[in-house]
Design an enzyme around this catalytic site. Sequence first.
Site, PDB file in Angstrom:
ATOM      1  N   LYS A  41       0.822  -1.217   0.000  1.00  0.00           N
ATOM      2  CA  LYS A  41       0.000   0.000   0.000  1.00  0.00           C
ATOM      3  C   LYS A  41       0.860   1.273   0.000  1.00  0.00           C
ATOM      4  O   LYS A  41       0.546   2.241  -0.695  1.00  0.00           O
ATOM      5  CB  LYS A  41      -0.958  -0.015   1.187  1.00  0.00           C
ATOM      6  CG  LYS A  41      -1.999  -1.131   1.076  1.00  0.00           C
ATOM      7  CD  LYS A  41      -3.001  -1.108   2.191  1.00  0.00           C
ATOM      8  CE  LYS A  41      -3.806  -2.402   2.233  1.00  0.00           C
ATOM      9  NZ  LYS A  41      -4.559  -2.686   1.013  1.00  0.00           N
ATOM     10  N   GLY A  42       1.929   1.267   0.791  1.00  0.00           N
ATOM     11  CA  GLY A  42       2.769   2.467   0.834  1.00  0.00           C
ATOM     12  C   GLY A  42       3.372   2.761  -0.525  1.00  0.00           C
ATOM     13  O   GLY A  42       3.310   3.882  -1.036  1.00  0.00           O
ATOM     14  N   ASN A  44       2.425   1.617  -3.520  1.00  0.00           N
ATOM     15  CA  ASN A  44       1.401   1.958  -4.520  1.00  0.00           C
ATOM     16  C   ASN A  44       1.002   3.430  -4.396  1.00  0.00           C
ATOM     17  O   ASN A  44       0.813   4.130  -5.397  1.00  0.00           O
ATOM     18  CB  ASN A  44       0.143   1.098  -4.327  1.00  0.00           C
ATOM     19  CG  ASN A  44       0.384  -0.377  -4.608  1.00  0.00           C
ATOM     20  OD1 ASN A  44       1.354  -0.743  -5.236  1.00  0.00           O
ATOM     21  ND2 ASN A  44      -0.518  -1.215  -4.125  1.00  0.00           N
ATOM     22  N   LEU A 223     -16.369   4.615  -0.368  1.00  0.00           N
ATOM     23  CA  LEU A 223     -17.531   3.740  -0.186  1.00  0.00           C
ATOM     24  C   LEU A 223     -17.757   2.800  -1.356  1.00  0.00           C
ATOM     25  O   LEU A 223     -18.887   2.357  -1.583  1.00  0.00           O
ATOM     26  CB  LEU A 223     -18.785   4.604   0.016  1.00  0.00           C
ATOM     27  CG  LEU A 223     -18.778   5.542   1.228  1.00  0.00           C
ATOM     28  CD1 LEU A 223     -19.916   6.539   1.148  1.00  0.00           C
ATOM     29  CD2 LEU A 223     -18.860   4.737   2.515  1.00  0.00           C
ATOM     30  N   GLY A 227     -19.423   5.659  -3.837  1.00  0.00           N
ATOM     31  CA  GLY A 227     -18.658   6.888  -4.032  1.00  0.00           C
ATOM     32  C   GLY A 227     -17.711   7.214  -2.883  1.00  0.00           C
ATOM     33  O   GLY A 227     -17.188   6.313  -2.219  1.00  0.00           O
ATOM     34  N   GLY A 253      -7.884   1.960  -3.768  1.00  0.00           N
ATOM     35  CA  GLY A 253      -7.775   2.843  -2.598  1.00  0.00           C
ATOM     36  C   GLY A 253      -6.422   3.530  -2.546  1.00  0.00           C
ATOM     37  O   GLY A 253      -6.305   4.697  -2.153  1.00  0.00           O
ATOM     38  N   ASP A 254      -5.390   2.812  -2.958  1.00  0.00           N
ATOM     39  CA  ASP A 254      -4.043   3.402  -2.970  1.00  0.00           C
ATOM     40  C   ASP A 254      -3.977   4.530  -4.002  1.00  0.00           C
ATOM     41  O   ASP A 254      -3.385   5.583  -3.748  1.00  0.00           O
ATOM     42  CB  ASP A 254      -2.999   2.333  -3.303  1.00  0.00           C
ATOM     43  CG  ASP A 254      -2.990   1.215  -2.272  1.00  0.00           C
ATOM     44  OD1 ASP A 254      -3.348   1.481  -1.106  1.00  0.00           O
ATOM     45  OD2 ASP A 254      -2.636   0.082  -2.633  1.00  0.00           O
ATOM     46  N   GLY A 289      -3.226  -4.839 -12.339  1.00  0.00           N
ATOM     47  CA  GLY A 289      -2.057  -4.618 -11.479  1.00  0.00           C
ATOM     48  C   GLY A 289      -2.300  -3.482 -10.496  1.00  0.00           C
ATOM     49  O   GLY A 289      -3.377  -2.874 -10.475  1.00  0.00           O
TER      50      GLY A 289
HETATM   51  O1  RIB Z   1      -3.973  -2.088  -1.695  1.00  0.00           O
HETATM   52  C1  RIB Z   1      -3.486  -3.086  -2.528  1.00  0.00           C
HETATM   53  C2  RIB Z   1      -2.227  -3.657  -1.970  1.00  0.00           C
HETATM   54  O2  RIB Z   1      -2.522  -4.301  -0.763  1.00  0.00           O
HETATM   55  C3  RIB Z   1      -1.587  -4.688  -2.842  1.00  0.00           C
HETATM   56  O3  RIB Z   1      -0.628  -4.128  -3.731  1.00  0.00           O
HETATM   57  C4  RIB Z   1      -0.982  -5.665  -1.857  1.00  0.00           C
HETATM   58  O4  RIB Z   1       0.391  -5.607  -1.855  1.00  0.00           O
HETATM   59  C5  RIB Z   1      -1.545  -5.289  -0.503  1.00  0.00           C
HETATM   60  O5  RIB Z   1      -0.615  -4.740   0.310  1.00  0.00           O
END
Ligand code: RIB
Length: 309
Positions: A41-42, A44, A223, A227, A253-254, A289
């Site tokens: 997440k970080g 991304n 959400l 949205g 979300g990232d 991806g």
């Molecule tokens: O938010 C998606 C991410 O969550 C993925 O890339 C996976 O690595 C997990 O950490």
Amino acid sequence: MAKKVVVFGSFVADMTGRGPKFPVAGETVLGSAFKVGPGGKGSNQAVAAHRAGADVCFITKLGADTFGQMARSFYEAEGMDTRYLLIDPEASTGGALIMVNEQTAQNEIMVILGACNQFSDADIESRREKIESADILLLQMETNPDALEKVIRMAHGKGVRMVLNPAPARPIADELLGMIDTVTPNETEAFTLTGVKVENKEDAHRAAQVFLSKGVKNVVITLGEHGVYVTDGAREELYERITVKAVDTTGAGDAFNGGFVTALSMGKDLFEAARFGNCTGALSVTKIGTAPAMPTREEIEALYQKQYC
Ligand code: RIB
């Protein structure tokens, strides 16, 4: 001039399989595609912010292994700053096992943090100058909790504006939450942290009140199909989900968070930043991806114009 964004969080290698359905316990399903790529997440969120045009410094911890090298090569190819990567001499780079249902574009993920569960006090101290001089610090919950706490306290001591994406949701002390400028949970993370089941705007309002009562200044709840809900305590808005042809929702979300902080770093207000994040998230699900699917600034601006202007 764009403000400095620092992202502290995870890199893991995403091992993603696509298939016609999710297996149930004990079942084996034949999938259609498998890919290994950069995730976490970080990372991304840092990549999303970089592609969206932010001045980004990413702090993470890798193993001295092939996946760690994959991360470094990816950042170099992206033109990102690699000077603040930490290397763990013993722990492996983390990994995520991801299944994507190609009928629905939904995902299921198990993440193993590896080196990102091993940030020491000395690691954080070695990045103090970067953390304290950030204009905006973007955080998630894919690191060891004591490291996250140390970073929050360090940044708070210098009045750094912090955005916490509490994902995956884990318990966090109210005292630390009170140091956060903006939280950006999804519905399930909001439920875990507030006890309010969030399915619509009214629920989001109630969950937001819980965060605001703990001292968080702004609340942004993604959400899904309903949205994005945004409030600063005085005003609240619900921005509709942008309709796109989704092929993989992993990392949406990232993308939202990376786009959101980028807009904040360019002086946009909370609500405009949430709309920019909404466009970033929508575009990310049109490609397969996570980090490699993050959109460019041009793509985001084009969608923003179409959607909101
Ligand atoms: O938010 C998606 C991410 O969550 C993925 O890339 C996976 O690595 C997990 O950490």
